[in-house]
Design a protein around this motif. Structure first.
Motif, short mmCIF file in Angstrom:
data_model
loop_
_atom_site.label_atom_id
_atom_site.label_comp_id
_atom_site.label_asym_id
_atom_site.label_seq_id
_atom_site.Cartn_x
_atom_site.Cartn_y
_atom_site.Cartn_z
N THR A 393 74.65 -48.46 119.70
CA THR A 393 75.02 -49.85 119.95
C THR A 393 73.75 -50.67 120.14
O THR A 393 72.70 -50.16 120.51
CB THR A 393 75.89 -49.98 121.22
N GLY A 394 73.85 -51.96 119.87
CA GLY A 394 72.71 -52.83 120.03
C GLY A 394 73.01 -54.22 119.52
O GLY A 394 74.18 -54.59 119.33
N LYS A 395 71.97 -54.98 119.27
CA LYS A 395 72.12 -56.33 118.76
C LYS A 395 71.14 -56.57 117.63
O LYS A 395 69.99 -56.12 117.70
CB LYS A 395 71.89 -57.36 119.87
N VAL A 396 71.60 -57.28 116.61
CA VAL A 396 70.74 -57.71 115.51
C VAL A 396 70.34 -59.15 115.77
O VAL A 396 71.22 -60.01 115.99
CB VAL A 396 71.46 -57.57 114.16
N GLN A 397 69.04 -59.44 115.74
CA GLN A 397 68.54 -60.78 115.98
C GLN A 397 68.32 -61.48 114.65
O GLN A 397 67.51 -61.05 113.82
CB GLN A 397 67.23 -60.73 116.77
N LEU A 398 69.08 -62.56 114.40
CA LEU A 398 68.92 -63.37 113.19
C LEU A 398 68.58 -64.79 113.62
O LEU A 398 69.45 -65.53 114.12
CB LEU A 398 70.20 -63.37 112.36
N THR A 399 67.32 -65.18 113.46
CA THR A 399 66.79 -66.46 113.98
C THR A 399 67.21 -66.61 115.44
O THR A 399 66.78 -65.84 116.27
CB THR A 399 67.25 -67.64 113.09
N ASP A 400 68.08 -67.57 115.77
CA ASP A 400 68.47 -67.77 117.16
C ASP A 400 69.83 -67.15 117.47
O ASP A 400 70.42 -67.40 118.52
CB ASP A 400 68.51 -69.27 117.49
N GLN A 401 70.33 -66.32 116.56
CA GLN A 401 71.65 -65.72 116.74
C GLN A 401 71.54 -64.21 116.97
O GLN A 401 70.78 -63.53 116.28
CB GLN A 401 72.52 -65.98 115.49
N GLN A 402 72.29 -63.69 117.93
CA GLN A 402 72.35 -62.27 118.19
C GLN A 402 73.74 -61.74 117.82
O GLN A 402 74.75 -62.26 118.30
CB GLN A 402 72.06 -61.96 119.67
N ILE A 403 73.75 -60.72 116.98
CA ILE A 403 75.02 -60.13 116.52
C ILE A 403 75.12 -58.72 117.06
O ILE A 403 74.31 -57.86 116.69
CB ILE A 403 75.12 -60.14 115.00
N PRO A 404 76.07 -58.45 117.95
CA PRO A 404 76.20 -57.08 118.47
C PRO A 404 76.74 -56.14 117.41
O PRO A 404 77.48 -56.53 116.50
CB PRO A 404 77.19 -57.24 119.63
N TYR A 405 76.37 -54.88 117.52
CA TYR A 405 76.89 -53.87 116.59
C TYR A 405 77.17 -52.58 117.34
O TYR A 405 76.58 -52.28 118.38
CB TYR A 405 75.90 -53.60 115.44
N THR A 406 78.10 -51.81 116.78
CA THR A 406 78.38 -50.44 117.21
C THR A 406 78.54 -49.62 115.95
O THR A 406 79.36 -49.96 115.08
CB THR A 406 79.66 -50.34 118.05
N VAL A 407 77.75 -48.58 115.82
CA VAL A 407 77.78 -47.72 114.63
C VAL A 407 78.18 -46.32 115.08
O VAL A 407 77.50 -45.72 115.93
CB VAL A 407 76.43 -47.68 113.90
N ALA A 408 79.27 -45.82 114.54
CA ALA A 408 79.77 -44.51 114.93
C ALA A 408 78.79 -43.42 114.51
O ALA A 408 77.98 -43.61 113.59
CB ALA A 408 81.14 -44.26 114.31
N ALA A 409 78.89 -42.27 115.18
CA ALA A 409 78.03 -41.12 114.85
C ALA A 409 78.32 -40.64 113.44
O ALA A 409 79.43 -40.77 112.93
CB ALA A 409 78.26 -40.02 115.85
#
Length: 409
Positions: A393-409
């Protein structure tokens, strides 16, 4: 055996022309092919495995996508010829495609199985997975491509009871000396070596062989053979064998009849496989597949693993006993291109697998493979592929926007 290498005279000319020059099949081609297959099997009745030709995907008919003709006029008649000579022999659609991945071999095998479906049932399937290893050095993934082949076969009714043979692969030299014509490719240099000490290249050569064999064992017994095409002189002038010669001995003693249990992927660039031997004891092989480590420019990553009181044995690729130092209650494993083997006691398999997948890693590669993919509508898609056996899990930073993500194993 390959019929085109066995028959003589007009029959050999015919079979060689199929592979190299035949763009317009003669009217009696099917009949002549069947007879050539029959004669080849009768010439060598002790041979139990047959194909008409090998690495034939460069044939003019196949290059022109005339797959149906190739099947009906060449492959299927060869099957009938071999079986007429001996109904009990094993017949392949081809002696092996000269590679197996989406760029080479997959589409030809798809045609072989599709066009013969409902007409003949091949006894076994052969490919030559050259350029496949574990992603290091730009190679394809041996494990993933083998799984792709099994899934492809299953779509056409060939289940786990259909044997797979890797009748050729690898064919690399333990040296790279252009002045000798030894450019690393096995066909370019057919002689031996003057002394045993070839240093880093010989070591890496042995590690590649070991890693290929370990990944092959994951798919055993369906994948019943892996021929690394190293039959030419592998002794130096003092009759010392190359380092890779010890690898089958080590694996043969550790895993004569392996049962695959689980993948070990604590981080990208680290590859591991857990097995049980005949006695039900866990055997884990683990290594790193990182270019800069293989080039001798970086030290491999370290794994710090909490074994929860277990005391497994450690063995290197040459069969030598090793020890793992302890730091803060954790065993420390220095990973390298050569697999290290962890051998536990019966009943400890799942504990060891869980411990290895949850290990802390110092160094190593990425945990995520990130790709930016544009589409035809002008949109951009960000693809995240997990390189581990853990949910990320984490966040992708795109300019001033943060997009959370969860990637399964």
């Amino acid at each position: 055996a390959i019929a085109s290498d066995v028959v003589k005279g007009e029959q050999r000319t015919l079979l060689q022309s199929i592979k190299k020059s035949m763009s317009q099949p003669p009217a009696d081609l099917a009949k002549r092919v069947e007879q050539a297959a029959y004669d080849a099997a009768k010439l060598r009745p002790w041979v139990r495995n047959w194909a008409l030709c090998t690495e034939v995907e460069g044939a003019p008919l196949l290059k022109r996508k005339r797959f149906k003709e190739f099947s009906e006029l060449i492959q299927i008649p060869s099957y009938h010829g071999f079986k007429r000579a001996n109904p009990d022999i094993t017949v392949y659609p081809d002696g092996g495609t000269s590679g197996y991945s989406m760029t080479r071999g997959f589409h030809e095998m798809e045609a072989y199985l599709k066009e013969s479906r409902g007409k003949v049932k091949w006894d076994a399937i052969a490919v030559h997975p050259y350029w496949n290893l574990d992603g290091s050095g730009g190679t394809n993934d041996w494990d993933a491509e083998t799984q792709r082949l099994k899934e492809q076969m299953l779509r056409y009714g060939y289940d786990e009871n259909t044997p797979i043979d890797f009748t050729e692969c690898f064919n690399m030299l333990p040296m790279d000396l252009p002045e000798w014509g030894a450019d690393a490719w096995g066909d370019s240099y057919l002689s031996g070596v003057p002394t045993y000490n070839w240093g880093w290249r010989e070591y890496m050569h042995a590690t590649w062989v070991c890693r290929m064999f370990v990944m092959s064992l994951k798919h055993w017994p369906q994948l019943r053979s892996t021929n690394i095409w190293m039959a030419r002189p592998y002794l130096d002038f003092y009759l010392s064998p190359w380092a890779m010669c010890k690898v089958p001995n080590t694996l043969g003693h550790l895993l004569p009849k392996p049962k695959f249990i689980a993948d070990i992927r604590p981080m990208g660039g680290i590859r591991g496989y857990a097995f049980e031997n005949e006695q039900g004891e866990p055997v884990i092989a683990i290594w790193c597949a990182i270019d800069r480590v293989e080039d001798g420019l970086e030290r491999g990553p370290q794994i710090h693993v909490d074994l929860h009181g277990l005391s497994p044995q450690f063995m290197d690729m040459m069969g030598n006993s090793r020890k793992a130092p302890m730091e803060d209650g954790q065993a420390v494993l220095q990973l390298a291109p050569a697999p290290i083997f962890i051998i536990g006691k019966k009943g400890q398999t799942q504990q060891l697998v869980t411990a290895m997948n949850q290990a802390d890693v110092i160094g190593g590669s990425n945990t995520l493979n990130v790709a930016v993919v544009p589409d035809v509508d002008g949109h951009v898609k960000l693809e995240l592929k997990n390189q581990t056996n853990r949910q990320l899990t984490g966040k992708v930073q795109l300019t001033d926007q943060q997009i959370p993500y969860t990637v399964a194993a």
